[in-house]
Enzyme design. Structure first.
Site, PDB file in Angstrom:
ATOM      1  N   ARG A 130       0.752  -1.083  -0.164  1.00  0.00           N
ATOM      2  CA  ARG A 130      -0.299  -0.292   0.124  1.00  0.00           C
ATOM      3  C   ARG A 130       0.861   1.300  -0.006  1.00  0.00           C
ATOM      4  O   ARG A 130       1.718   1.074   0.702  1.00  0.00           O
ATOM      5  CB  ARG A 130      -1.123   0.208   1.508  1.00  0.00           C
ATOM      6  CG  ARG A 130      -1.563   1.144   1.333  1.00  0.00           C
ATOM      7  CD  ARG A 130      -2.794   1.405   1.976  1.00  0.00           C
ATOM      8  NE  ARG A 130      -2.687   1.509   3.896  1.00  0.00           N
ATOM      9  CZ  ARG A 130      -3.315   0.703   4.434  1.00  0.00           C
ATOM     10  NH1 ARG A 130      -4.441   1.119   3.976  1.00  0.00           N
ATOM     11  NH2 ARG A 130      -3.024   0.521   5.700  1.00  0.00           N
ATOM     12  N   ARG A 174      -0.025  -5.221  14.580  1.00  0.00           N
ATOM     13  CA  ARG A 174      -1.817  -4.494  14.139  1.00  0.00           C
ATOM     14  C   ARG A 174      -2.763  -5.810  14.311  1.00  0.00           C
ATOM     15  O   ARG A 174      -3.984  -5.641  14.252  1.00  0.00           O
ATOM     16  CB  ARG A 174      -2.398  -4.009  13.652  1.00  0.00           C
ATOM     17  CG  ARG A 174      -0.962  -2.525  13.284  1.00  0.00           C
ATOM     18  CD  ARG A 174      -1.038  -1.782  11.893  1.00  0.00           C
ATOM     19  NE  ARG A 174      -2.359  -1.915  10.827  1.00  0.00           N
ATOM     20  CZ  ARG A 174      -2.082  -0.842   9.703  1.00  0.00           C
ATOM     21  NH1 ARG A 174      -0.927  -0.550   8.736  1.00  0.00           N
ATOM     22  NH2 ARG A 174      -3.274  -1.134   9.478  1.00  0.00           N
TER      23      ARG A 174
END
Ligand code: AMP
Length: 219
Positions: A130, A174
């Protein structure tokens, strides 16, 4: 395929781990259904850039892939909801704990929760690729949504960067945080008969039509 804009007064939650495609789907839903998109991650990143009191407090948690404390997040979302008189909210990345979900239930009625399911391997593959525009926040991906000119945003010409929390070691944190603190929300919303699972490993168009068919039944 052109999809007509439809105004709904539903309040929706997009639930899913990092890399599940919540942001990508939210942008399309926001436009096509005229919803008010509330992404707590986007709001927090903007607070960090502006070095506000909230941004300074949130940064250390975000950099480590941990959750920002509930009291800060709930206050922030409450004031976002108050700021918009329009009905129909799309929550992206919120709630992320049972405490946040309970607080949200005290403020508005949630009509549907879409849970985008993506395995760990696919999530890491997507997030590592990303890239984000530092100017307008548009998302790109080296795997399936490249900008025309490398490193430059197609929309505004800004430079593309890799989010600090999209580095492999933080992605792992995460992901663990999601299973530890956010996954209990799956049961929370199943018990309330609000949750529908969608296979998030399909392409973005397939995921979008699946979500759309779920919302068409509701609306
Ligand atoms: P996101 O862009 O949704 O992946 O969020 C990026 C980071 O912002 C997360 O890893 C958390 O540190 C923080 N964050 C975003 N939304 C929340 C939330 N609802 N509760 C706590 N922390 C959040």
């Amino acid at each position: 395929m052109s999809i007509a804009t439809k105004t709904v007064s539903l309040n929706l939650v997009l639930l899913g781990g990092p890399g599940a495609g919540k942001g990508t789907q939210a942008k399309r839903l926001e436009t096509d259904f005229s919803l008010t998109h509330i992404s707590t991650g986007d709001i927090l990143r903007s607070e960090v850039v502006r070095e506000t009191e909230l941004g300074l407090k949130a940064k250390k948690y975000m950099d480590e892939g941990d959750l920002v404390p509930d009291n800060l997040i709930i206050k922030m979302v409450e004031s976002e909801i108050e700021r918009h008189s329009q009905e129909g909210f799309l929550f992206d990345g919120f709630p992320r704990t049972v405490g946040q979900a309970e607080a949200l239930d005290d403020i508005i009625v949630i009509d549907k929760v879409i849970y985008l399911e993506v395995g760990r391997e696919e999530a890491v593959r997507r997030l590592s690729a990303r890239r984000v525009c530092e100017n307008c926040g548009e998302n790109y991906n080296l795997l399936f949504k490249r900008s025309s000119e490398e490193g430059i945003c197609d929309k505004c010409g800004g430079s593309l960067y890799q989010r600090k929390d999209d580095k492999p070691e933080v992605i792992k944190e995460r992901y663990d945080t999601f299973w530890d603190k956010t996954a209990p929300l799956i049961d929370y919303y199943v018990e309330r008969e609000l949750l529908t699972r969608v296979d998030g490993e399909q392409g973005p168009d397939e995921v979008y039509s699946r979500i759309r068919s779920i919302l068409d039944i509701l609306g």
